[in-house]
Scaffold this motif. Structure first.
Motif, PDB file in Angstrom:
ATOM      1  N   LYS A 193       0.837  -1.198   0.000  1.00 59.81           N
ATOM      2  CA  LYS A 193       0.000   0.000   0.000  1.00 59.81           C
ATOM      3  C   LYS A 193       0.875   1.254   0.000  1.00 59.81           C
ATOM      4  CE  LYS A 193      -3.932  -2.054   2.422  1.00 59.81           C
ATOM      5  NZ  LYS A 193      -4.856  -1.944   3.590  1.00 59.81           N
ATOM      6  N   LYS A 194       0.355   2.290  -0.638  1.00 61.88           N
ATOM      7  CA  LYS A 194       1.066   3.558  -0.638  1.00 61.88           C
ATOM      8  C   LYS A 194       0.076   4.699  -0.810  1.00 61.88           C
ATOM      9  CE  LYS A 194       2.143   3.342  -5.603  1.00 61.88           C
ATOM     10  NZ  LYS A 194       3.235   3.369  -6.608  1.00 61.88           N
ATOM     11  N   THR A 195       0.484   5.876  -0.408  1.00 58.66           N
ATOM     12  CA  THR A 195      -0.369   7.066  -0.490  1.00 58.66           C
ATOM     13  C   THR A 195      -0.072   7.823  -1.778  1.00 58.66           C
ATOM     14  OG1 THR A 195       1.222   8.529   0.599  1.00 58.66           O
ATOM     15  CG2 THR A 195      -0.264   7.273   2.024  1.00 58.66           C
ATOM     16  N   ASN A 196      -0.907   8.786  -2.076  1.00 54.42           N
ATOM     17  CA  ASN A 196      -0.606   9.717  -3.160  1.00 54.42           C
ATOM     18  C   ASN A 196       0.594  10.575  -2.751  1.00 54.42           C
ATOM     19  OD1 ASN A 196      -2.802   8.896  -4.763  1.00 54.42           O
ATOM     20  ND2 ASN A 196      -4.196  10.257  -3.649  1.00 54.42           N
ATOM     21  N   PRO A 197       1.347  11.073  -3.717  1.00 56.01           N
ATOM     22  CA  PRO A 197       2.535  11.882  -3.383  1.00 56.01           C
ATOM     23  C   PRO A 197       2.153  13.319  -2.972  1.00 56.01           C
ATOM     24  CG  PRO A 197       2.308  11.711  -5.751  1.00 56.01           C
ATOM     25  CD  PRO A 197       1.231  10.833  -5.167  1.00 56.01           C
ATOM     26  N   ASN A 198       1.347  13.416  -1.938  1.00 51.65           N
ATOM     27  CA  ASN A 198       0.903  14.735  -1.472  1.00 51.65           C
ATOM     28  C   ASN A 198       0.962  14.855   0.052  1.00 51.65           C
ATOM     29  OD1 ASN A 198      -1.163  13.017  -0.807  1.00 51.65           O
ATOM     30  ND2 ASN A 198      -2.805  14.251  -1.718  1.00 51.65           N
ATOM     31  N   VAL A 199       1.798  14.047   0.669  1.00 53.61           N
ATOM     32  CA  VAL A 199       1.913  14.048   2.129  1.00 53.61           C
ATOM     33  C   VAL A 199       3.003  15.029   2.547  1.00 53.61           C
ATOM     34  CG1 VAL A 199       2.416  12.665   4.172  1.00 53.61           C
ATOM     35  CG2 VAL A 199       1.140  11.654   2.252  1.00 53.61           C
ATOM     36  N   ARG A 200       2.687  15.836   3.539  1.00 56.14           N
ATOM     37  CA  ARG A 200       3.661  16.802   4.059  1.00 56.14           C
ATOM     38  C   ARG A 200       4.441  16.152   5.203  1.00 56.14           C
ATOM     39  NH1 ARG A 200       0.517  20.164   6.088  1.00 56.14           N
ATOM     40  NH2 ARG A 200       1.002  20.057   8.317  1.00 56.14           N
ATOM     41  N   VAL A 201       5.762  16.207   5.111  1.00 59.68           N
ATOM     42  CA  VAL A 201       6.640  15.667   6.147  1.00 59.68           C
ATOM     43  C   VAL A 201       7.334  16.839   6.834  1.00 59.68           C
ATOM     44  CG1 VAL A 201       8.565  14.140   6.679  1.00 59.68           C
ATOM     45  CG2 VAL A 201       7.000  13.568   4.797  1.00 59.68           C
ATOM     46  N   THR A 202       7.203  16.897   8.149  1.00 59.71           N
ATOM     47  CA  THR A 202       7.744  18.016   8.921  1.00 59.71           C
ATOM     48  C   THR A 202       8.620  17.502  10.046  1.00 59.71           C
ATOM     49  OG1 THR A 202       5.709  19.267   8.492  1.00 59.71           O
ATOM     50  CG2 THR A 202       7.154  20.105  10.228  1.00 59.71           C
ATOM     51  N   GLY A 203       9.784  18.112  10.197  1.00 55.50           N
ATOM     52  CA  GLY A 203      10.653  17.806  11.319  1.00 55.50           C
ATOM     53  C   GLY A 203      10.339  18.723  12.485  1.00 55.50           C
TER      54      GLY A 203
END
Length: 414
Positions: A121-131
């Protein structure tokens, strides 16, 4: 009659005509109660709202790279001076220095178009990753529904752990599956889920925390191989009313961290969220004006009633005034006596009005929402000043009329 004796006589007259004093004082008390009560309730409700909004950013301000891009900006056809980005080292040093004043969180957006995988499974390439660091969720007012926040050790060593939004859980996991302590992959690394955020919703079609992943900022800084990440700081002031002062202190700290010379411009930007704090103060100001106006109108009616009663008192005591004048009382002393009586009645009514107003105002505020007990010292002082002014205004005409009475005609009055 000297002034002290005049005061004693005025107080004796107030005591003698006790029923009239009570009725007249009640009129003033009602006016003061309405004034103090409404203003107390408004200030108490405002304090409750400030406490509620403090967790929603009402007392926060942001520090970031100047020009927001850190590069050259063009305004009016002119290229402005270029300022270096706020580095992770700068942000950490500021956070440590600001710790004596309040909390601050350091964070950076690593990607706004990441693809997250779990098995097939995978998501659409629209996920925000924040440190982020351990204070991010507290200061930003984001709640973790399941699991936990990052520990100090995980932040210090940049462990491969993450906190995820609810949309990602629904996309990558089945309904009966528990996402906590499960692994997902992005940026070529595996991360263990330790927390799931409360559902945030999406406003305005923008990116939502439901579709976001948060990792320790130390872990994220390792991905900054080219030094292009923009590190932001959100600091929390002690209260919404002290934001400007704390911003000034933060500016001095950040200039020291960035080694900005004397006379040089700030090499960073510092801004606050003006919408919540200023809107709250503006609404409270309008409510105060409305409450003061209603209370003032009530007091005007009370002052008219007091003036009417004092005029009746002058008529009732015409012979007494004639005797006092025959014994040598001057018009000034006669005026003083009636003015002191009027002011005394107003102050007595004001005391009861303030007590009732504070009680009613706090009862109303606590009925709307739980809060503490507020004593509006400013409005108490204003109320007593108004009482004195009302007493002078209401008593002057009757006092002036009494002082002008002819002693001979007064003695003949039946």
């Amino acid at each position: 009659m000297n002034l002290i004796e005049n005061i004693r006589e005025a107080l004796r007259s107030v005591k003698t005509n006790l029923l009239r004093t009570i009725l007249t004082g009640a009129i003033i008390a009602i006016g003061i109660t309405s004034l103090v009560g409404m203003l107390t309730a408004i200030d108490a409700i405002k304090a409750q709202i400030e406490d509620s909004f403090s967790g929603l950013g009402a007392n926060n301000f942001d520090i970031r790279s100047r020009g927001f891009s850190g590069g050259r900006s063009v305004q009016g056809g002119k290229t402005e001076k270029s300022y270096p980005l706020v580095k992770y080292k700068d942000a950490k040093e500021f956070k440590q220095s600001y710790a004596t004043m309040g909390n601050a969180t350091v964070y950076t957006t690593l990607s706004g178009a990441a693809e997250i995988k779990r098995g097939s499974k995978k998501t659409n390439p629209n996920v925000r990753v924040t440190g982020v660091d351990e204070l991010y969720f507290l200061i930003k007012g984001v709640k973790i529904e399941e699991g936990r926040n990052f520990s100090a050790t995980e932040i210090q060593y940049g462990t491969n752990v993450c906190v995820v939004g609810l949309d990602l859980v629904e996309t990558l996991f089945e309904k009966e599956e528990n996402a906590l302590n499960q692994q997902i992959s992005f940026f070529g690394n595996r991360y263990t889920i330790i927390g799931i955020l409360e559902k945030q919703g999406n406003m305005g079609g923008g990116s939502s925390a439901d579709r976001a992943i948060f990792i320790p900022i130390e872990n994220g800084s390792r991905l900054d191989s080219r030094g292009t990440f923009r590190y932001n700081i959100t600091a929390s002031a002690s209260s919404p009313m002290s934001v400007d002062y704390d911003m000034g202190q933060a500016t001095g700290l950040m200039r020291k961290v960035r080694q900005d010379g004397v006379g040089q411009e700030d090499s960073f930007e510092i801004t606050k969220s003006q919408t919540v704090g200023e809107s709250l103060e503006e609404v409270a100001g309008y409510l105060r004006i409305g409450g003061f106006t209603i209370g003032f109108v009530t007091l005007v009616g009370a002052s008219i009633g007091l003036m009417n009663i004092m005029l009746v008192s002058v008529t009732e005591r015409t012979r007494e005034i004639g005797i006092r004048k025959a014994l040598g009382a001057t018009p000034l002393r006669i005026r003083q006596q009636f003015l002191i009586e009027a002011i005394t009645i107003c102050i007595i009514g004001g005391i009861f009005g303030v007590i009732l107003g504070i009680g009613i105002g706090n009862i109303v505020a606590n009925a709307i929402g739980p809060g503490g007990f507020l004593i509006p010292w400013l409005w108490i002082m204003v109320s007593f000043m108004i009482c004195i002014v009302v007493g002078l205004g209401s008593g002057y005409i009757p006092a002036f009329k009494a002082s002008k009475l002819d002693p001979i005609e007064s003695l003949r009055y039946e």
